[in-house]
Design a protein around this motif. Sequence first.
Motif, PDB file in Angstrom:
ATOM      1  N   ARG A 145      48.623  52.563  43.918  1.00 40.28           N
ATOM      2  CA  ARG A 145      48.588  51.837  43.036  1.00 40.28           C
ATOM      3  C   ARG A 145      48.128  51.538  41.396  1.00 40.28           C
ATOM      4  O   ARG A 145      48.880  51.565  40.797  1.00 40.28           O
ATOM      5  CB  ARG A 145      47.407  50.373  43.688  1.00 40.28           C
ATOM      6  N   ASP A 146      46.823  51.966  41.026  1.00 40.68           N
ATOM      7  CA  ASP A 146      46.375  52.107  39.858  1.00 40.68           C
ATOM      8  C   ASP A 146      46.934  53.620  38.959  1.00 40.68           C
ATOM      9  O   ASP A 146      47.400  53.773  38.327  1.00 40.68           O
ATOM     10  CB  ASP A 146      44.775  51.884  39.830  1.00 40.68           C
TER      11      ASP A 146
ATOM     12  N   HIS B 232      44.063  42.027  47.678  1.00 43.14           N
ATOM     13  CA  HIS B 232      42.673  41.613  46.297  1.00 43.14           C
ATOM     14  C   HIS B 232      43.997  41.364  44.746  1.00 43.14           C
ATOM     15  O   HIS B 232      44.995  41.418  44.436  1.00 43.14           O
ATOM     16  CB  HIS B 232      43.129  43.396  45.614  1.00 43.14           C
TER      17      HIS B 232
ATOM     18  N   PHE C  37      43.583  39.658  41.887  1.00 46.18           N
ATOM     19  CA  PHE C  37      42.436  39.556  40.244  1.00 46.18           C
ATOM     20  C   PHE C  37      43.045  38.661  39.120  1.00 46.18           C
ATOM     21  O   PHE C  37      44.090  38.334  39.024  1.00 46.18           O
ATOM     22  CB  PHE C  37      42.872  41.371  39.631  1.00 46.18           C
TER      23      PHE C  37
ATOM     24  N   SER D 245      38.661  40.265  42.440  1.00 44.46           N
ATOM     25  CA  SER D 245      38.852  41.185  40.874  1.00 44.46           C
ATOM     26  C   SER D 245      38.375  40.273  39.340  1.00 44.46           C
ATOM     27  O   SER D 245      39.373  39.613  39.471  1.00 44.46           O
ATOM     28  CB  SER D 245      39.177  42.575  40.428  1.00 44.46           C
TER      29      SER D 245
ATOM     30  N   GLU E 195      38.573  40.583  36.230  1.00 44.60           N
ATOM     31  CA  GLU E 195      39.464  41.256  35.417  1.00 44.60           C
ATOM     32  C   GLU E 195      38.697  41.600  33.816  1.00 44.60           C
ATOM     33  O   GLU E 195      38.513  40.690  33.366  1.00 44.60           O
ATOM     34  CB  GLU E 195      41.103  41.128  35.198  1.00 44.60           C
TER      35      GLU E 195
ATOM     36  N   ASN F  98      35.145  42.348  43.109  1.00 41.96           N
ATOM     37  CA  ASN F  98      35.278  43.942  42.788  1.00 41.96           C
ATOM     38  C   ASN F  98      35.347  43.554  41.076  1.00 41.96           C
ATOM     39  O   ASN F  98      35.389  42.911  40.150  1.00 41.96           O
ATOM     40  CB  ASN F  98      36.249  44.660  42.992  1.00 41.96           C
TER      41      ASN F  98
ATOM     42  N   PRO G  49      35.591  45.474  37.792  1.00 36.79           N
ATOM     43  CA  PRO G  49      36.201  46.322  37.372  1.00 36.79           C
ATOM     44  C   PRO G  49      36.161  46.098  35.259  1.00 36.79           C
ATOM     45  O   PRO G  49      35.875  45.485  34.804  1.00 36.79           O
ATOM     46  CB  PRO G  49      37.944  45.848  37.525  1.00 36.79           C
TER      47      PRO G  49
ATOM     48  N   THR H  21      38.007  47.410  33.379  1.00 35.93           N
ATOM     49  CA  THR H  21      39.181  47.778  32.566  1.00 35.93           C
ATOM     50  C   THR H  21      39.688  48.332  31.651  1.00 35.93           C
ATOM     51  O   THR H  21      40.595  49.962  32.270  1.00 35.93           O
ATOM     52  CB  THR H  21      39.754  46.442  32.662  1.00 35.93           C
TER      53      THR H  21
ATOM     54  N   HIS I 121      34.823  49.639  39.265  1.00 33.91           N
ATOM     55  CA  HIS I 121      36.102  49.554  39.359  1.00 33.91           C
ATOM     56  C   HIS I 121      36.152  50.497  38.282  1.00 33.91           C
ATOM     57  O   HIS I 121      36.483  48.903  37.312  1.00 33.91           O
ATOM     58  CB  HIS I 121      37.612  48.916  39.697  1.00 33.91           C
TER      59      HIS I 121
ATOM     60  N   HIS J 297      37.623  52.893  34.692  1.00 39.49           N
ATOM     61  CA  HIS J 297      38.631  53.433  33.868  1.00 39.49           C
ATOM     62  C   HIS J 297      37.787  54.973  32.643  1.00 39.49           C
ATOM     63  O   HIS J 297      36.721  54.261  32.137  1.00 39.49           O
ATOM     64  CB  HIS J 297      39.002  52.440  32.826  1.00 39.49           C
TER      65      HIS J 297
ATOM     66  N   GLN K  46      49.132  44.938  34.490  1.00 36.75           N
ATOM     67  CA  GLN K  46      48.336  43.368  33.841  1.00 36.75           C
ATOM     68  C   GLN K  46      48.939  43.153  32.668  1.00 36.75           C
ATOM     69  O   GLN K  46      48.560  42.429  32.190  1.00 36.75           O
ATOM     70  CB  GLN K  46      47.141  44.647  33.225  1.00 36.75           C
TER      71      GLN K  46
HETATM   72  O1  KIV Z   1      41.730  48.408  36.083  1.00 40.23           O
HETATM   73  C1  KIV Z   1      41.131  46.548  36.564  1.00 40.23           C
HETATM   74  O2  KIV Z   1      40.564  45.442  36.063  1.00 40.23           O
HETATM   75  C2  KIV Z   1      42.673  46.260  37.392  1.00 40.23           C
HETATM   76  C3  KIV Z   1      42.313  45.891  37.674  1.00 40.23           C
HETATM   77  C4  KIV Z   1      43.430  44.970  39.684  1.00 40.23           C
HETATM   78  C5  KIV Z   1      41.419  45.258  39.507  1.00 40.23           C
HETATM   79  O3  KIV Z   1      43.287  47.697  37.884  1.00 40.23           O
END
Ligand code: KIV
Length: 515
Positions: A14-15, A98, A100, A140, A142, A168, A170, A172, A203, A205, A511
């Motif tokens: 997914r991501d 899930h 968000f 989540s 976000e 969760n 994140p 982001t 989660h 990045h 997003q």
């Molecule tokens: O990075 C992010 O915030 C996401 C959310 C959908 C969890 O990928």
Amino acid sequence: MSKDKLIIFDTTLRDGEQSPGASMTRDEKIRIARALELMRVDIIEAGFPIASEGDFESVRAVAEIVKDSTVCGLARAKRIDIERAGEAIKPANSGRIHTFLATSPIHMEHKLRMSPDEVVEAALEAVRLARQYTDDVEFSPEDAGRSEPDFLCRILEAVIDAGATTINIPDTVGYNVPHQFGELIRELIERIPNSDQAVFSVHCHNDLGLAVGNSLAAVLNGARQVECTINGLGERAGNASLEEIVMAVRTRQDIFPCDTTLDTTQIMNCSKLVSSITGFTVQPNKAIVGANAFAHESGIHQDGVLKSRETYEIMRAQDVGWSTNKLVLGKHSGRNAFKTRMSELNIQFDSEEDLNEVFAAFKALADKKHDIYDEDLLALVNEATFEDENESIKLVSMRVCCETGEIPVANVTLNIDGAEHHAEASGDGPVDACFKAIEKLTGIGASLQLYSVNAITGGTDSQGEVTVRVEKDGKVINGQGADTDIVIASAKSYVNALNKVLHDGGRTHPQLGDV
Ligand code: KIV
Ligand code: ZN
């Protein structure tokens, strides 16, 4: 005292797929999901079902096939998304939704144009609706990493009351730093009165290169689920890398109060599979899975390791699936040896015909190349899968002339929808000439965005694996091809990409949409 379990939630499908150019077909996603399940990943986020028909079908197919891992579908806090995700995960033995919604002032004001009260209301509705499809609901907030802790406490307490079982957090945009992100997790768990009724997850990045550090700081402060991807694939600079998280926690059991239940010996298989499918090669000095991760170049290090491995090695290469004896098969290997090695690599064939097809390709390759390695076998499987999926264009034959001081010319014959067509073209080099001849025949008009060649194994007899990335009407598609002749590998990869352009649907980015 027994340790807590650290839940591994893999979001490569997914991501990871949100990395520009990393889109995967349904069959490719199924192959990766099978490898993740074999590695005993707890939760596989298989996609974003509302994004496109293709995404929906991929999540559904993964939900049908995977038996041991929970299969998760992503949904914005919108009725239509949640209904679609609920439908997609229906066949799963264990399915999760899930959902968000952004909670940072900047996202609420500029992206959502919603007040904090409206955001809380929409989140509650989303969680309540998701609970009608499954008891396993993750929420989540976000951009939590830039949200106000007071607001996070308010909305998270409310969604746990509404039935969210995983919360969760994140980061982001990859803005946080470890000590502060760890404190945020601790503060949320301490201040939210019903926090004990949900698993706290993170989660992260990697925009500042801190995704793994932030995730580990969160684990030290009470998070018991980490969202991560194979090879750190993901949006922009990527997500926290699964292999780094898992091995850090496993190696430093003196520090971490928890451990995963992953079979770490499957890490290399997953890494190679994801890299070959997406065309995102792993940098040689990447931790755990890079080609040099366990190589010792300097004399002092080599001497030390020979005397005692622990002098310079903190992990054993074989514990993450690096095999010491990579030579597997050769010209005289029979069908049984071939089949056995394939099943050791977790490659399953749907029918005897599929097995025979790849075995025939293996024999043809063994005629050209003395030693066949695991990487060669994986490339053969990729090729066979491509041929099954893409029926409209097939490379029949090609001839390319190159000579010093002369313009290269390619003659290419393609089978298009069952009929053979031939074209000749010249170009700056043999690959350019070849691609021009293919374009003359297909007239698809896709623009080439990336061309990369990698030697699959060592030696001049190695197969070259070519990845091309093409763009057509806003869709970005990868193609791969392998051959001992890199010009032929290039033509195969281009044809593979064009077939995907013709057969794959477009998708929406999770997003980008409003709520
Ligand atoms: O990075 C992010 O915030 C996401 C959310 C959908 C969890 O990928
Ligand atoms: Zn993300």
